[in-house]
Design an enzyme around this catalytic site. Sequence first.
Site, PDB file in Angstrom:
ATOM      1  N   GLU A   1      -4.723  -6.553  14.781  1.00 24.54           N
ATOM      2  CA  GLU A   1      -4.138  -5.264  14.407  1.00 24.54           C
ATOM      3  C   GLU A   1      -5.215  -4.172  14.469  1.00 24.54           C
ATOM      4  O   GLU A   1      -4.928  -3.009  14.721  1.00 24.54           O
ATOM      5  CB  GLU A   1      -3.510  -5.336  13.003  1.00 24.54           C
ATOM      6  CG  GLU A   1      -2.585  -4.168  12.702  1.00 24.54           C
ATOM      7  CD  GLU A   1      -1.829  -4.313  11.387  1.00 24.54           C
ATOM      8  OE1 GLU A   1      -2.408  -4.040  10.323  1.00 24.54           O
ATOM      9  OE2 GLU A   1      -0.650  -4.718  11.410  1.00 24.54           O
TER      10      GLU A   1
ATOM     11  N   LYS B   1       9.404  -0.638  14.367  1.00 24.46           N
ATOM     12  CA  LYS B   1      10.005  -0.260  13.077  1.00 24.46           C
ATOM     13  C   LYS B   1      11.057   0.829  13.294  1.00 24.46           C
ATOM     14  O   LYS B   1      12.137   0.797  12.697  1.00 24.46           O
ATOM     15  CB  LYS B   1       8.930   0.294  12.132  1.00 24.46           C
ATOM     16  CG  LYS B   1       7.948  -0.730  11.613  1.00 24.46           C
ATOM     17  CD  LYS B   1       7.011  -0.073  10.608  1.00 24.46           C
ATOM     18  CE  LYS B   1       5.850  -0.968  10.260  1.00 24.46           C
ATOM     19  NZ  LYS B   1       4.857  -0.335   9.407  1.00 24.46           N
TER      20      LYS B   1
ATOM     21  N   GLU C   1      10.486  -4.693   4.562  1.00 24.87           N
ATOM     22  CA  GLU C   1      10.596  -6.094   4.134  1.00 24.87           C
ATOM     23  C   GLU C   1      10.283  -6.239   2.642  1.00 24.87           C
ATOM     24  O   GLU C   1      11.001  -6.908   1.896  1.00 24.87           O
ATOM     25  CB  GLU C   1       9.618  -6.972   4.934  1.00 24.87           C
ATOM     26  CG  GLU C   1       9.914  -7.051   6.426  1.00 24.87           C
ATOM     27  CD  GLU C   1       9.166  -6.003   7.244  1.00 24.87           C
ATOM     28  OE1 GLU C   1       8.936  -4.892   6.732  1.00 24.87           O
ATOM     29  OE2 GLU C   1       8.830  -6.306   8.402  1.00 24.87           O
TER      30      GLU C   1
ATOM     31  N   GLY D   1      -4.861  -1.660   4.689  1.00 25.16           N
ATOM     32  CA  GLY D   1      -4.098  -2.795   4.161  1.00 25.16           C
ATOM     33  C   GLY D   1      -4.728  -4.135   4.483  1.00 25.16           C
ATOM     34  O   GLY D   1      -4.835  -5.014   3.623  1.00 25.16           O
ATOM     35  N   ARG D   2      -5.196  -4.308   5.726  1.00 29.38           N
ATOM     36  CA  ARG D   2      -5.723  -5.624   6.126  1.00 29.38           C
ATOM     37  C   ARG D   2      -7.136  -5.877   5.619  1.00 29.38           C
ATOM     38  O   ARG D   2      -7.713  -6.928   5.887  1.00 29.38           O
ATOM     39  CB  ARG D   2      -5.637  -5.783   7.648  1.00 29.38           C
ATOM     40  CG  ARG D   2      -6.262  -4.676   8.460  1.00 29.38           C
ATOM     41  CD  ARG D   2      -5.886  -4.777   9.936  1.00 29.38           C
ATOM     42  NE  ARG D   2      -6.353  -3.640  10.733  1.00 29.38           N
ATOM     43  CZ  ARG D   2      -5.696  -2.500  10.884  1.00 29.38           C
ATOM     44  NH1 ARG D   2      -4.544  -2.322  10.278  1.00 29.38           N
ATOM     45  NH2 ARG D   2      -6.178  -1.528  11.633  1.00 29.38           N
TER      46      ARG D   2
ATOM     47  N   LYS E   1       0.844  -1.200   0.000  1.00 25.37           N
ATOM     48  CA  LYS E   1       0.000   0.000   0.000  1.00 25.37           C
ATOM     49  C   LYS E   1       0.882   1.255   0.000  1.00 25.37           C
ATOM     50  O   LYS E   1       0.675   2.169  -0.764  1.00 25.37           O
ATOM     51  CB  LYS E   1      -0.931  -0.018   1.215  1.00 25.37           C
ATOM     52  CG  LYS E   1      -1.831   1.176   1.310  1.00 25.37           C
ATOM     53  CD  LYS E   1      -2.794   1.051   2.463  1.00 25.37           C
ATOM     54  CE  LYS E   1      -3.475   2.391   2.711  1.00 25.37           C
ATOM     55  NZ  LYS E   1      -4.402   2.370   3.823  1.00 25.37           N
TER      56      LYS E   1
ATOM     57  N   HIS F   1      -4.543 -33.219  17.689  1.00 28.79           N
ATOM     58  CA  HIS F   1      -3.389 -34.027  18.091  1.00 28.79           C
ATOM     59  C   HIS F   1      -2.254 -33.151  18.605  1.00 28.79           C
ATOM     60  O   HIS F   1      -1.107 -33.593  18.670  1.00 28.79           O
ATOM     61  CB  HIS F   1      -2.940 -34.891  16.911  1.00 28.79           C
ATOM     62  CG  HIS F   1      -4.039 -35.803  16.452  1.00 28.79           C
ATOM     63  ND1 HIS F   1      -4.251 -37.044  17.009  1.00 28.79           N
ATOM     64  CD2 HIS F   1      -5.030 -35.613  15.554  1.00 28.79           C
ATOM     65  CE1 HIS F   1      -5.311 -37.606  16.433  1.00 28.79           C
ATOM     66  NE2 HIS F   1      -5.805 -36.743  15.559  1.00 28.79           N
TER      67      HIS F   1
HETATM   68  O1  F6P Z   1       3.283  -2.738   9.751  1.00 31.95           O
HETATM   69  C1  F6P Z   1       1.942  -3.074   9.637  1.00 31.95           C
HETATM   70  C2  F6P Z   1       1.428  -2.781   8.256  1.00 31.95           C
HETATM   71  O2  F6P Z   1       1.366  -1.419   8.046  1.00 31.95           O
HETATM   72  C3  F6P Z   1       0.088  -3.435   8.009  1.00 31.95           C
HETATM   73  O3  F6P Z   1      -0.965  -2.686   8.483  1.00 31.95           O
HETATM   74  C4  F6P Z   1       0.104  -3.593   6.534  1.00 31.95           C
HETATM   75  O4  F6P Z   1      -0.852  -4.512   6.079  1.00 31.95           O
HETATM   76  C5  F6P Z   1       1.529  -4.064   6.326  1.00 31.95           C
HETATM   77  O5  F6P Z   1       2.278  -3.328   7.263  1.00 31.95           O
HETATM   78  C6  F6P Z   1       2.085  -3.863   4.947  1.00 31.95           C
HETATM   79  O6  F6P Z   1       2.037  -2.526   4.549  1.00 31.95           O
HETATM   80  P1  F6P Z   1       2.218  -2.133   3.041  1.00 31.95           P
HETATM   81  O7  F6P Z   1       1.091  -2.735   2.262  1.00 31.95           O
HETATM   82  O8  F6P Z   1       2.180  -0.629   3.014  1.00 31.95           O
HETATM   83  O9  F6P Z   1       3.537  -2.655   2.569  1.00 31.95           O
END
Ligand code: F6P
Length: 551
Positions: free
Chosen positions: A362, A521, A223, A276-277, A217, A393
Amino acid sequence: MHESGLSPFDFAAAAERRAVQSHADRLTARGLKSLQDDEGRVDRWVLKPDGLPWRFDFTKQCIDEGAWSALKGLADDAGWKEAVECQFRGEAINATEGRSVLHMALRGAADDGFQVQGQKVMSDVLQTRHSFLSFADDVRSGAYATCDGGRFTHVVNIGIGGSDLGPVMVHEALVATRLSEERSTDVRFVSNVDPSHLDVTIADLDPAKTLLVIVSKTFTTQETMANAHRALAWLKGELGDQAGHHIAAVTSNVEGAAGLGIASDRVFGFGNWVGGRFSLWGPVGLAIALGSGSKAFLDLLEGARAMDQHFRSADAEHNVPLHLALVEIWNVNFMGHSSRVVLPYAQPLHRLPAYLQQAEMESNGKAVGRDGRPLAWDTHPVVWGEPGTNGQHAFHQLLHQGTQRHPVDFIAFKEPMGGDAHMHHLLLNNAIAQAEAFCMGRGMDAVKLEMEGAGTELSAIQALAPHRCFSGDRPSTFMLGDALNAFSLGALIAAHEHKIFLEGVFWNIYSFDQWGVELGKVLAKQLDEGGDEMSWTPGTAALRQEIQSGH
Ligand code: F6P
């Protein structure tokens, strides 16, 4: 809201809250087992919403009509109906970020008329939907070909959090729709900044036949950017300057994607009014469409839209998301349960617990109210789980006999997911048996009788019987779908999204920000930049030293 300005969930002040608690005390004393004797329990507590392939069974929750009407009183005081309409009207209910929360528009139809703070959005939504679904179908058919004119055989989706969990969960869930395909597109997902995730995922792939989909987003997430750069280098190693042809991006930050050299006709955007979620319904779901086709994707949207319509129109007594939310509130705030277990008795839903962890925790893992003051009540429980029967199990021992109770959500389907009807019956019977055992348990008398019947000696009976008893009175909800397909899945996810929204209203918290992810972060960035000017705790300093010294 109360005239006092307090949320009806202000536990310290509200008389209504005390009334609900007295129902909780009464029902705890009575017990879930005994509630099963009440007449009409199935008629009242099983919801089968019109037009939706689902049966939601709350009969094994420790709740009755008296408790429900007290709880519903709290919900009415909180103005849940009006709150729903505010959200659907596109008001900026995500107040800490000044944004609307309108992911429902991503699954909307032309005449749904969604507006974000007064601006109509459906025409843009439909245009974007058309362009990313056409792209997906073109990739699948080979109309959008590789640099050397062949078909893309593999897709690697790079994203994390909402840019990963929704797409991967749905992609895995729809495995059956792909089984009959003559030549399917193999879609894989990379999220972790641990380099081994990308390494392992692409180890057997040919860059000349692989499409990268970079989903973020913000297009700034550490990452995702690290994985994207590395994957791009891998593509360039084989394709050189033509590598760009093998990349698509999904983002709200279109300039950010352009910065990575991705051609604008393969950058699919969405508005910042989609969290995002909650974003899998739009271009973030590109990997779903690449894997299962646009028809399946549209079915997913239809299922979710059907749940949206149910949510908006059903009265309280028949409203599924309201039941899910109030049962959670009941279990957390009145019965004192601190976690909820999600058990899909459907292997293709193996990522559903992880998906719900982000969506729910979240959103509603907050300790400060909308007025900025610390809350005096608990908010979201820990969500965890695994597919059944595997969990049986592993951790079911604790669920059946542990000291704490953990309400369970069973999710199962009438139709088999695979080809073997007998095995599917085994699966379903296990789910039914677990729910029954959680509820009814097995008391000392029954255990002793059984041991006597098996010819066990009296001394052994006395020693072992206590270990073989089950208290029961452990609550669960049983969600039974007709079949696991895109439509039913869309409806299930949307029901949970609306549950999350309502809980935020009841707990009086802002569900659609996530400031709690920021501090880690910031500290990680300081460490990346050397971190020497920071004053770290002694343990952290020693840990850094250990890592730096390489021992
Ligand atoms: O760090 C949490 C977050 O902001 C989530 O809310 C989001 O889904 C995820 O990181 C990834 O964010 P992006 O889509 O901006 O890479």
